[in-house]
Motif scaffolding. Sequence first.
Motif, PDB file in Angstrom:
ATOM      1  N   VAL A  11       0.848  -1.209   0.000  1.00 32.40           N
ATOM      2  CA  VAL A  11       0.000   0.000   0.000  1.00 32.40           C
ATOM      3  C   VAL A  11       0.881   1.255   0.000  1.00 32.40           C
ATOM      4  CG1 VAL A  11      -1.680   1.325   1.353  1.00 32.40           C
ATOM      5  CG2 VAL A  11      -1.986  -1.134   1.056  1.00 32.40           C
ATOM      6  N   VAL A  12       1.872   1.288   0.878  1.00 31.96           N
ATOM      7  CA  VAL A  12       2.731   2.485   0.970  1.00 31.96           C
ATOM      8  C   VAL A  12       3.479   2.702  -0.355  1.00 31.96           C
ATOM      9  CG1 VAL A  12       4.767   3.460   2.122  1.00 31.96           C
ATOM     10  CG2 VAL A  12       2.975   2.397   3.472  1.00 31.96           C
ATOM     11  N   SER A  13       3.995   1.609  -0.928  1.00 30.19           N
ATOM     12  CA  SER A  13       4.743   1.733  -2.195  1.00 30.19           C
ATOM     13  C   SER A  13       3.846   2.261  -3.308  1.00 30.19           C
ATOM     14  CB  SER A  13       5.319   0.382  -2.631  1.00 30.19           C
ATOM     15  OG  SER A  13       6.156  -0.116  -1.644  1.00 30.19           O
ATOM     16  N   LEU A  14       2.643   1.711  -3.369  1.00 33.90           N
ATOM     17  CA  LEU A  14       1.713   2.128  -4.425  1.00 33.90           C
ATOM     18  C   LEU A  14       1.311   3.591  -4.263  1.00 33.90           C
ATOM     19  CD1 LEU A  14       0.573   0.575  -6.801  1.00 33.90           C
ATOM     20  CD2 LEU A  14      -1.502   0.188  -5.510  1.00 33.90           C
ATOM     21  N   VAL A  15       1.011   3.974  -3.023  1.00 35.53           N
ATOM     22  CA  VAL A  15       0.609   5.371  -2.770  1.00 35.53           C
ATOM     23  C   VAL A  15       1.770   6.311  -3.106  1.00 35.53           C
ATOM     24  CG1 VAL A  15      -0.016   7.026  -0.953  1.00 35.53           C
ATOM     25  CG2 VAL A  15      -1.149   4.804  -1.045  1.00 35.53           C
ATOM     26  N   PRO A  68      27.119  -1.488  14.167  1.00 33.91           N
ATOM     27  CA  PRO A  68      26.290  -0.266  14.307  1.00 33.91           C
ATOM     28  C   PRO A  68      25.947   0.367  12.954  1.00 33.91           C
ATOM     29  CG  PRO A  68      28.542   0.179  14.942  1.00 33.91           C
ATOM     30  CD  PRO A  68      28.480  -1.277  14.661  1.00 33.91           C
ATOM     31  N   ILE A  69      25.202  -0.371  12.197  1.00 29.97           N
ATOM     32  CA  ILE A  69      24.811   0.110  10.852  1.00 29.97           C
ATOM     33  C   ILE A  69      23.289   0.072  10.757  1.00 29.97           C
ATOM     34  CG2 ILE A  69      24.798  -0.546   8.405  1.00 29.97           C
ATOM     35  CD1 ILE A  69      27.731  -1.343   8.788  1.00 29.97           C
ATOM     36  N   ARG A  70      22.738   1.170  10.298  1.00 31.03           N
ATOM     37  CA  ARG A  70      21.277   1.220  10.144  1.00 31.03           C
ATOM     38  C   ARG A  70      20.865   0.470   8.875  1.00 31.03           C
ATOM     39  NH1 ARG A  70      18.493   5.747  12.239  1.00 31.03           N
ATOM     40  NH2 ARG A  70      19.650   6.621  13.980  1.00 31.03           N
ATOM     41  N   ARG A  71      19.620   0.045   8.874  1.00 30.61           N
ATOM     42  CA  ARG A  71      19.121  -0.664   7.682  1.00 30.61           C
ATOM     43  C   ARG A  71      19.078   0.283   6.479  1.00 30.61           C
ATOM     44  NH1 ARG A  71      14.726  -5.364   9.007  1.00 30.61           N
ATOM     45  NH2 ARG A  71      15.901  -6.343  10.682  1.00 30.61           N
ATOM     46  N   SER A  72      18.764   1.549   6.774  1.00 30.51           N
ATOM     47  CA  SER A  72      18.705   2.523   5.671  1.00 30.51           C
ATOM     48  C   SER A  72      20.095   2.702   5.048  1.00 30.51           C
ATOM     49  CB  SER A  72      18.167   3.860   6.163  1.00 30.51           C
ATOM     50  OG  SER A  72      18.897   4.284   7.282  1.00 30.51           O
ATOM     51  N   GLU A  73      21.128   2.676   5.881  1.00 26.69           N
ATOM     52  CA  GLU A  73      22.498   2.806   5.363  1.00 26.69           C
ATOM     53  C   GLU A  73      22.843   1.597   4.495  1.00 26.69           C
ATOM     54  OE1 GLU A  73      24.016   5.240   9.323  1.00 26.69           O
ATOM     55  OE2 GLU A  73      24.561   3.146   9.078  1.00 26.69           O
ATOM     56  N   CYS A 120      14.714   7.732  -8.011  1.00 26.06           N
ATOM     57  CA  CYS A 120      15.641   6.912  -7.216  1.00 26.06           C
ATOM     58  C   CYS A 120      15.394   7.169  -5.734  1.00 26.06           C
ATOM     59  CB  CYS A 120      17.093   7.248  -7.552  1.00 26.06           C
ATOM     60  SG  CYS A 120      17.617   6.566  -9.103  1.00 26.06           S
ATOM     61  N   ALA A 121      15.245   8.456  -5.384  1.00 25.21           N
ATOM     62  CA  ALA A 121      15.012   8.812  -3.973  1.00 25.21           C
ATOM     63  C   ALA A 121      13.714   8.182  -3.486  1.00 25.21           C
ATOM     64  CB  ALA A 121      14.967  10.330  -3.833  1.00 25.21           C
ATOM     65  N   LEU A 122      12.680   8.232  -4.317  1.00 27.16           N
ATOM     66  CA  LEU A 122      11.386   7.649  -3.918  1.00 27.16           C
ATOM     67  C   LEU A 122      11.523   6.150  -3.674  1.00 27.16           C
ATOM     68  CD1 LEU A 122       8.148   7.722  -3.807  1.00 27.16           C
ATOM     69  CD2 LEU A 122       8.308   6.979  -6.188  1.00 27.16           C
ATOM     70  N   TYR A 123      12.097   5.435  -4.658  1.00 29.46           N
ATOM     71  CA  TYR A 123      12.169   3.974  -4.541  1.00 29.46           C
ATOM     72  C   TYR A 123      13.081   3.559  -3.390  1.00 29.46           C
ATOM     73  CZ  TYR A 123       9.697   3.785  -8.964  1.00 29.46           C
ATOM     74  OH  TYR A 123       8.744   3.939  -9.949  1.00 29.46           O
ATOM     75  N   VAL A 152      13.717   1.502   2.073  1.00 26.79           N
ATOM     76  CA  VAL A 152      14.143   1.653   3.474  1.00 26.79           C
ATOM     77  C   VAL A 152      12.961   1.355   4.401  1.00 26.79           C
ATOM     78  CG1 VAL A 152      14.839   3.361   5.207  1.00 26.79           C
ATOM     79  CG2 VAL A 152      16.022   3.262   3.013  1.00 26.79           C
ATOM     80  N   LEU A 153      11.800   1.942   4.064  1.00 24.51           N
ATOM     81  CA  LEU A 153      10.596   1.720   4.889  1.00 24.51           C
ATOM     82  C   LEU A 153      10.245   0.238   4.947  1.00 24.51           C
ATOM     83  CD1 LEU A 153       8.134   4.562   3.857  1.00 24.51           C
ATOM     84  CD2 LEU A 153       9.049   4.111   6.135  1.00 24.51           C
ATOM     85  N   SER A 154      10.303  -0.403   3.778  1.00 24.92           N
ATOM     86  CA  SER A 154       9.946  -1.812   3.693  1.00 24.92           C
ATOM     87  C   SER A 154      10.955  -2.685   4.432  1.00 24.92           C
ATOM     88  CB  SER A 154       9.870  -2.200   2.218  1.00 24.92           C
ATOM     89  OG  SER A 154       9.927  -3.567   2.074  1.00 24.92           O
ATOM     90  N   PHE A 155      12.241  -2.378   4.249  1.00 26.35           N
ATOM     91  CA  PHE A 155      13.296  -3.210   4.839  1.00 26.35           C
ATOM     92  C   PHE A 155      13.368  -3.029   6.358  1.00 26.35           C
ATOM     93  CE2 PHE A 155      17.971  -4.264   5.283  1.00 26.35           C
ATOM     94  CZ  PHE A 155      17.804  -5.607   5.018  1.00 26.35           C
TER      95      PHE A 155
END
Lengths: 256, 282
Positions: A9-13, B102-107, B266-269, B274-277
């Motif tokens: 959902v978040v990816s699609l939005v 000490p590494i973030r997932r986003s990194e 690129c920034a969006l994906y 990052v959010l998903s991981f």
Amino acid sequence: MSYRKWTIVVSLVGALSIGALTSGWQRLIFRSLHGDSLGTNSLPKSESLGQGLSLAILGGYRSIAANLIWLDMNGSWEKQNINETLAKIELATATDPRALFFWLNGARVVANDMPAWVIANQGLDQEKHPNTVKALNLKFSEKALELIENGLVAHPGNFELMVDRAVIHWKKREDLEEAAKSFLEIATMPNSPYFAGRLYAELLVELGRTDDALSYLKSIYSSLPDDDIQAMKPFVAERIRQLEIKLEEQKVLVIP
Amino acid sequence: MNEKLNLSFWNMRHAWLIGKTSYLETVRMKLFYALLALSLFSLGCSFLLQEFNFGSDELKFIMDFGFGGMTFFGSILAIVTASQLFYGEIEDRTVFTILAKPIRRSEFVVGKFIGAWFCIVSFVLCLTLCLMLSLFVRESILMSQYPEVFSEGRLLNYLDVLGFGFMQCVRLGMLGSIVILFSSYATSSLFSIIIGVVTWILGQLQHLAVNAWGQYDSLFLNTILFIVSIALPNFHLYDFGDKIALGESASISVYLQLVGYGALYCALYLSLAVLSFREREL
């Protein structure tokens, strides 16, 4: 909500929001690169999809793919196999619409060779079966014109394609009115070949509109350059004189 | 004190180090060399296959081969490396050793993208330089054979060829970031590769979906077209090799806009990855 559903959902939005925000920008970039040209968008959906797919998958390699298809087409042409030849011409033009060669030669094969194959195979004779021969010419010229129209979408305002269109109307369909219209369209374009105007005038004469032909030739005569052999200015002057004489004779015949 | 700060804030150095290691990993992959060799071989073939060329002039034919290698093999490389670099770490369980530090997932996500992108840049740069060299040599030969055609100097603008190469890096970077997004969610690397290939093709056809949307009676079809036309980036914008082959140039503003467009996606994906991981249970 589970992790997976939440991610979708978040990816699609996110993707939809950015897409909606950048859609105008995309058009702007496209216009900066390609002007207002519609490109493949004005083709029938199946053809634009075919061209889009070939570009998507093959990229620059589509030119060699189209060349190989064309080579293969020659085999079908030698066997006089109409369906195969036509399919390969369409495939070559769809794979690489940038190559004018495929559109021009494809249309010529369809308009000139294909009816000749059928006529030869069926043992038809122009003298004995004029209607059948004419119907065949009409059928294949229709297909050739369709090919040229699609070619003009890929190559807008291309004289060679437009001349071939006019010639098909003239010689294959015997539609002098359409042929004249096509030659006039070419003649009115900037940097067009000089012969288009002369042929337009000759077709008007054949259509019995000698006075129109005369006034057209007079209108272009002053704009023809003296030093360009292709403009054939002395020939045009001579033709104007001949048409004036012809019109005079017609008047004399009408007066009594 | 510094270490504590590094732990609490996002650290570009960490991402850069992961990127550097990942890059070295990718350029040691056999696939990288195989694809590079295939692309260079096909570029070489453009000289041998001149007799099979019906539709265009010689230099354009060579250029088609070079650009074809960049887009075709480059896309394969972008999809496979992005997937392997990211999902490979999860599959091989090496991600645990990295994230235990000490590494973030986003990194980690950004680092993997940097590694994949530098691999793409190396590939495209090699091909672009070889293409420029081939074109230069061939054009020089043609100039000596037909001086009248080249009376006004060289026909090709080599800076545009270089610019086109850089734009392909941007496009392939977008593709790589999409694959990283799918890899952050996927349960197998094959899934992210397949979705990457589908996205590559659909992204190329996005402009057709924009025009076709709303022209069908089927609600389902229109919904699909709407999603494709809005949710996917328009890769077709980067297909301007034909213009360069014809001696036309794209303006600086167009180049900048294409870079901006690519960077935004690129920034969006990557943000979505990052959010998903971050939420993913490893």
